[in-house]
Motif scaffolding. Structure first.
Motif, mmCIF file in Angstrom:
data_model
loop_
_atom_site.group_PDB
_atom_site.id
_atom_site.type_symbol
_atom_site.label_atom_id
_atom_site.label_comp_id
_atom_site.label_asym_id
_atom_site.label_seq_id
_atom_site.Cartn_x
_atom_site.Cartn_y
_atom_site.Cartn_z
ATOM 1 N N LEU A 1 6.711 -3.320 -1.921
ATOM 2 C CA LEU A 1 6.578 -2.021 -2.573
ATOM 3 C C LEU A 1 5.473 -1.181 -1.956
ATOM 4 C CD1 LEU A 1 6.935 -3.407 -6.193
ATOM 5 C CD2 LEU A 1 8.610 -1.976 -5.013
ATOM 6 N N TYR A 2 4.387 -1.822 -1.566
ATOM 7 C CA TYR A 2 3.256 -1.122 -0.949
ATOM 8 C C TYR A 2 2.756 -1.955 0.221
ATOM 9 C CZ TYR A 2 3.328 1.644 -5.218
ATOM 10 O OH TYR A 2 3.729 2.465 -6.252
ATOM 11 N N PRO A 3 2.786 -1.388 1.443
ATOM 12 C CA PRO A 3 2.383 -2.167 2.616
ATOM 13 C C PRO A 3 0.864 -2.303 2.710
ATOM 14 C CG PRO A 3 2.895 0.081 3.251
ATOM 15 C CD PRO A 3 3.231 -0.027 1.787
ATOM 16 N N ALA A 4 0.426 -3.262 3.506
ATOM 17 C CA ALA A 4 -1.002 -3.380 3.807
ATOM 18 C C ALA A 4 -1.464 -2.079 4.460
ATOM 19 C CB ALA A 4 -1.242 -4.560 4.735
ATOM 20 N N GLY A 5 -2.640 -1.597 4.086
ATOM 21 C CA GLY A 5 -3.147 -0.338 4.622
ATOM 22 C C GLY A 5 -2.771 0.873 3.797
ATOM 23 N N TYR A 6 -1.986 0.669 2.728
ATOM 24 C CA TYR A 6 -1.569 1.803 1.893
ATOM 25 C C TYR A 6 -2.781 2.422 1.199
ATOM 26 C CZ TYR A 6 0.847 4.508 -1.686
ATOM 27 O OH TYR A 6 1.292 5.525 -2.500
ATOM 28 N N GLN A 7 -2.752 3.770 1.104
ATOM 29 C CA GLN A 7 -3.818 4.503 0.418
ATOM 30 C C GLN A 7 -3.213 5.369 -0.678
ATOM 31 O OE1 GLN A 7 -5.444 6.446 3.998
ATOM 32 N NE2 GLN A 7 -7.322 5.239 3.710
ATOM 33 N N LEU A 8 -3.755 5.243 -1.863
ATOM 34 C CA LEU A 8 -3.283 6.029 -2.998
ATOM 35 C C LEU A 8 -3.748 7.470 -2.846
ATOM 36 C CD1 LEU A 8 -1.682 5.510 -5.593
ATOM 37 C CD2 LEU A 8 -3.844 5.119 -6.770
ATOM 38 N N GLU A 9 -2.797 8.380 -2.952
ATOM 39 C CA GLU A 9 -3.097 9.795 -2.742
ATOM 40 C C GLU A 9 -4.179 10.278 -3.707
ATOM 41 O OE1 GLU A 9 -0.663 14.058 -2.432
ATOM 42 O OE2 GLU A 9 0.375 12.210 -2.987
ATOM 43 N N ASN A 10 -5.120 11.009 -3.158
ATOM 44 C CA ASN A 10 -6.250 11.588 -3.901
ATOM 45 C C ASN A 10 -7.257 10.553 -4.397
ATOM 46 O OD1 ASN A 10 -5.123 14.204 -3.634
ATOM 47 N ND2 ASN A 10 -3.874 13.888 -5.479
ATOM 48 N N GLN A 11 -7.064 9.287 -3.991
ATOM 49 C CA GLN A 11 -8.024 8.243 -4.375
ATOM 50 C C GLN A 11 -8.414 7.390 -3.177
ATOM 51 O OE1 GLN A 11 -7.356 6.083 -8.083
ATOM 52 N NE2 GLN A 11 -5.713 7.494 -8.618
ATOM 53 N N SER A 12 -8.244 7.943 -1.986
ATOM 54 C CA SER A 12 -8.481 7.161 -0.774
ATOM 55 C C SER A 12 -9.931 7.226 -0.299
ATOM 56 C CB SER A 12 -7.559 7.644 0.353
ATOM 57 O OG SER A 12 -7.828 9.007 0.675
ATOM 58 N N LEU A 13 -10.767 8.052 -0.943
ATOM 59 C CA LEU A 13 -12.164 8.192 -0.535
ATOM 60 C C LEU A 13 -13.099 7.839 -1.687
ATOM 61 C CD1 LEU A 13 -12.028 11.601 1.405
ATOM 62 C CD2 LEU A 13 -12.253 9.323 2.419
ATOM 63 N N LEU A 14 -14.162 7.117 -1.362
ATOM 64 C CA LEU A 14 -15.213 6.835 -2.324
ATOM 65 C C LEU A 14 -16.533 7.372 -1.786
ATOM 66 C CD1 LEU A 14 -14.509 3.164 -3.477
ATOM 67 C CD2 LEU A 14 -14.023 5.276 -4.721
ATOM 68 N N GLU A 15 -17.331 7.939 -2.677
ATOM 69 C CA GLU A 15 -18.635 8.444 -2.267
ATOM 70 C C GLU A 15 -19.575 7.289 -1.936
ATOM 71 O OE1 GLU A 15 -20.191 10.977 -5.276
ATOM 72 O OE2 GLU A 15 -18.725 12.577 -4.933
ATOM 73 N N LEU B 1 -5.359 -0.855 0.935
ATOM 74 C CA LEU B 1 -4.918 -2.173 0.518
ATOM 75 C C LEU B 1 -5.113 -3.162 1.663
ATOM 76 C CD1 LEU B 1 -3.575 -0.427 -1.712
ATOM 77 C CD2 LEU B 1 -1.593 -1.958 -1.571
ATOM 78 N N ALA B 2 -5.743 -4.296 1.352
ATOM 79 C CA ALA B 2 -5.957 -5.313 2.381
ATOM 80 C C ALA B 2 -4.658 -6.022 2.740
ATOM 81 C CB ALA B 2 -6.986 -6.334 1.903
ATOM 82 N N ASP B 3 -3.769 -6.186 1.777
ATOM 83 C CA ASP B 3 -2.483 -6.852 1.988
ATOM 84 C C ASP B 3 -1.393 -6.052 1.295
ATOM 85 O OD1 ASP B 3 -3.389 -9.391 3.325
ATOM 86 O OD2 ASP B 3 -4.483 -9.609 1.436
ATOM 87 N N SER B 4 -0.160 -6.436 1.572
ATOM 88 C CA SER B 4 0.967 -5.751 0.940
ATOM 89 C C SER B 4 1.152 -6.246 -0.489
ATOM 90 C CB SER B 4 2.255 -6.003 1.738
ATOM 91 O OG SER B 4 2.578 -7.390 1.725
ATOM 92 N N LEU B 5 1.812 -5.437 -1.291
ATOM 93 C CA LEU B 5 2.187 -5.809 -2.658
ATOM 94 C C LEU B 5 3.709 -5.875 -2.722
ATOM 95 C CD1 LEU B 5 -0.226 -3.780 -4.956
ATOM 96 C CD2 LEU B 5 0.145 -6.244 -5.040
ATOM 97 N N SER B 6 4.222 -7.079 -3.041
ATOM 98 C CA SER B 6 5.662 -7.292 -3.126
ATOM 99 C C SER B 6 6.015 -7.843 -4.494
ATOM 100 C CB SER B 6 6.122 -8.266 -2.034
ATOM 101 O OG SER B 6 5.807 -7.775 -0.749
ATOM 102 N N SER B 7 7.274 -7.703 -4.851
ATOM 103 C CA SER B 7 7.716 -8.220 -6.132
ATOM 104 C C SER B 7 9.216 -8.452 -6.101
ATOM 105 C CB SER B 7 7.365 -7.239 -7.262
ATOM 106 O OG SER B 7 7.729 -7.761 -8.518
#
Length: 443
Positions: free
Chosen positions: A308-322, A335-341
């Motif tokens: 569902l989400y590959p390794a390296g995926y970034q959630l839109e508008n939440q990909s940066l931290l101060e 994401l360090a690894d993929s998320l599968s189900s």
């Protein structure tokens, strides 16, 4: 009359439209699985996700499915070099009394020879030999009473929730007579829920997959006696079992006592997908396999293992931290690894993820603190299912699958000069903000 017919026709058309264009009625229909067992469960052996459950939390006697825990502890002892496959075992008077009882499952072990752990493990896993099971328990822990303590400790450690082990074999304590394990009730029976049995099976096949080499063996022999597997779903060359055969089945453990009825923990793999099933208190030897077929058909036909989400995926508008005290003011996370189900057909869009940032990594202003290494874990991403029929996950310590959230780049700590300038800048910025707010207050 005509109006009634028109209303009926309209209602029928509305239902048809819902079925054709709305996935939910199809989903609910797919979930209407009729399993003729008092308790049942279907689990994805990769993720631990529960795909179907029926009365899965009630405790019932598991009969010889109890031996899955004995199998686990023996394999653990081998893995930890406490014993080996070639370690020899003598049959105690207690184990021999069970072997001599023809009403119990077994071939009748002898007392005048040494057996290897491998021989006894085969007898336990293939034909559910009770005496072999007791002999292995005594080998690992010194006595069955001490082994029962290990069983219950390991059950808690593995996340089983509804269970109580009172002996290693799955027989009732009453049937053991005066030999019931010390520290247990003479009239007690092993108890476990379908959920906990599936959890045990999940750990058994994932932690020690070699167990499947034994549980899938159809024929062997010991002391000149045949060991014939009690699992009729295996590829037997026997027309009497043809109706029970299921492609991909390679385990796991049958069980029967008068108190337990006919039960079975099964597992099958197809195209890299492994499922685990449990049925408890079915009404005949063969029915437990037929009900298992229903569960496996449902799992393999209704679900696909999907990334569902590959390794390296970034959630839109939440990909940066101060970042505080760093040469850069922000850092990217991914994401360090993929998320599968195991995803129900047509429900690929019913999943999302949420970020859970490790508060111990943040300062009081909610910022990460430099220095940060590339690939440093700063939190977790959790998979969230928003569709129908969510039965949860057998791993009770997790609310949905998670993977690590990591930094994409390193962030070095700023030198003392830059930190001082930033502090001065923050000081005057705060003063300016205070003055502006004060002046606004005048008006």
């Amino acid at each position: 009359m005509k109006k009634i017919l028109n209303k009926t026709l309209i209602g029928f058309l509305i239902i048809c439209t819902m079925i054709l264009f709305n996935g939910k009625p199809l989903t609910l229909e797919a979930q209407a699985l009729d399993i003729a067992a008092e308790s049942a469960i279907l689990v994805d052996a990769n993720t631990g996700d529960i795909l179907f459950a029926k009365n899965a939390d009630i405790k019932l006697p598991p009969a010889s499915m109890t031996k899955m825990m004995t199998e686990y502890l023996v394999l653990e002892a081998i893995n930890q070099d406490q014993i080996s496959w070639e370690t020899t075992v003598q049959i105690s008077d207690y184990a021999y009394s069970i072997a001599a009882n023809t009403s119990f499952s077994g071939i009748g072990l002898r007392q005048n020879k040494d057996y290897t752990v491998r021989e006894l493990y085969e007898a336990m896993a293939i034909i559910s030999d009770n005496a072999a099971t007791i002999a292995l328990a005594e080998l690992v822990a010194g006595s069955e009473g001490e082994f029962v303590k290990l069983m219950n400790q390991k059950g808690t450690e593995l996340g089983l929730t509804d269970f109580e082990f009172v002996n290693s074999s799955g027989l009732t304590n009453a049937s053991l007579g005066d030999n019931y394990p010390e520290g247990t009730d003479p009239d007690a029976d092993n108890l476990i829920s379908a959920r906990s049995a599936a959890t045990l099976a999940y750990h058994l096949v994932n932690d020690y997959p070699e167990v499947l080499d034994f549980s899938s063996t159809i024929h062997s022999e010991l002391d000149g006696e045949p060991l014939e597997n009690l699992n009729w779903m295996l590829p037997w060359n026997n027309t009497n079992f043809a109706q029970y055969f299921y492609e991909g089945v390679d385990g796991l453990k049958t069980g029967y006592t008068t108190e337990a009825g006919y039960c079975f923990t099964g597992t099958a793999v197809r195209d890299g997908q492994r499922l685990i099933t449990v049925v408890m208190r079915t009404d005949s030897y063969g029915s437990r396999f037929m009900e298992t077929q229903k569960l496996l058909n449902y799992g393999f036909n209704e679900f696909n293992h999907t990334e569902l989400y590959p390794a390296g995926y970034q959630l839109e508008n939440q990909s940066l931290l101060e970042v505080s005290k760093g040469k850069e003011k922000e850092v990217e996370i991914e994401l360090a690894d993929s998320l599968s189900s195991m995803v129900r057909v047509g429900e690929e869009e019913g999943y999302s993820i949420e970020y859970i940032i490790d508060e111990n990594k943040l300062n009081e202003d909610g910022q990460l603190i430099a220095p940060l290494e590339r690939g440093e874990k700063v939190g977790e991403a959790r998979l969230v299912y928003d569709g129908n029929g969510d039965y949860g996950n057998i791993k009770s310590d997790r609310n949905g699958q998670t993977v690590d959230l990591i930094t994409v780049t390193e962030v070095e700590q700023a030198n003392w000069f830059m930190l001082t300038l930033n502090a001065i800048g923050d000081f005057f910025a705060n003063i300016f903000t205070t003055v502006v707010e004060t002046v606004k207050g005048w008006f």
